[in-house]
Motif scaffolding. Structure first.
Motif, short mmCIF file in Angstrom:
data_model
loop_
_atom_site.label_atom_id
_atom_site.label_comp_id
_atom_site.label_asym_id
_atom_site.label_seq_id
_atom_site.Cartn_x
_atom_site.Cartn_y
_atom_site.Cartn_z
N ARG A 44 0.86 -1.17 0.00
CA ARG A 44 0.00 0.00 0.00
C ARG A 44 0.90 1.23 0.00
N THR A 45 0.85 1.98 -1.07
CA THR A 45 1.73 3.16 -1.18
C THR A 45 1.02 4.44 -0.76
N TRP A 46 -0.24 4.39 -0.49
CA TRP A 46 -0.98 5.56 0.01
C TRP A 46 -2.00 5.09 1.04
N TYR A 47 -2.41 6.00 1.83
CA TYR A 47 -3.37 5.64 2.88
C TYR A 47 -4.34 6.80 3.08
N PRO A 48 -5.65 6.54 3.12
CA PRO A 48 -6.60 7.66 3.29
C PRO A 48 -6.54 8.22 4.73
N VAL A 49 -6.40 9.56 4.79
CA VAL A 49 -6.37 10.23 6.10
C VAL A 49 -7.63 11.07 6.20
N SER A 50 -8.38 10.86 7.25
CA SER A 50 -9.61 11.65 7.45
C SER A 50 -9.27 12.90 8.25
N ILE A 51 -9.63 14.07 7.73
CA ILE A 51 -9.33 15.35 8.39
C ILE A 51 -10.51 15.71 9.27
N PRO A 52 -10.26 16.04 10.50
CA PRO A 52 -11.39 16.41 11.39
C PRO A 52 -11.96 17.77 10.97
#
Length: 191
Positions: free
Chosen positions: A6-14
């Motif tokens: 996995r070369t990217w990962y989803p980041v959820s912004i608050p």
């Protein structure tokens, strides 16, 4: 083995919500308050012009004139084409012929007589040649007729000769068969 990395990962912004509770303006001017201005509004108010990239400017398009080779259609293909699609070989407007640009020759009376005599002799000669050709054609037709008759007679003679030969061969074959039958019947009786 197949390995998935996995070369990217989803980041959820608050999400953040901060309401403005204190408008830093006097009591009467609170209704006229507006938030942050865009850069476009600031540039407009202060009269600052945006620098344009040289690459973004429109330039006049200069195209080289293209020279195409003449369309070449092979002769075999030209023969197969219908008439309306065949290329029309129009003659090029070339140089003017010599007889149009060279000076006219005005003949003396004795030269005119000589040319008239030569033309008369050439017409007589042409007439003789035509007559000879017609005569030759007639002779050729007669010769071909005679030759055809001779060929027919020759063919007839050959046919009759072959008939005689085959008749003699047939008679010999019959005799041979009779003699072979007689010999076989004698052999059967002796056994």
């Amino acid at each position: 083995d197949i390995v998935f990395v996995r070369t990217w990962y989803p980041v959820s912004i608050p999400t953040f919500y901060n309401p403005v509770t204190s408008l830093l303006k006097p009591a009467g001017e609170k209704d006229t308050w507006s938030g942050m201005k865009t850069t476009g509004q600031l540039r407009h108010e202060q009269g600052i012009k945006l620098k344009q990239n040289k690459d973004s400017l429109y330039k006049p398009i200069v195209r080289e004139k293209r020279h195409f080779n003449k369309l070449h259609i092979p002769k075999a293909l030209q023969k197969a084409l219908p008439f309306k699609n065949k290329p029309k070989n129009l003659e090029k407007k070339g140089k003017t012929p010599k007889d149009q640009w060279r000076p006219a020759v005005i003949r003396e009376p004795h030269e005119k007589k000589i040319s008239a005599l030569l033309s008369a002799l050439s017409t007589v000669n042409n007439y003789k040649i035509k007559k000879a050709k017609v005569k030759h054609r007639e002779q050729l037709k007669e010769y071909l007729k005679v030759k055809q008759k001779e060929d027919e007679r020759k063919f007839k003679r050959q046919k009759e000769a072959m008939k005689k030969v085959y008749r003699i061969l047939g008679q010999r074959e019959k005799k041979r068969q009779k003699s072979s039958l007689k010999g076989s019947s004698k052999g059967e009786k002796n056994m």
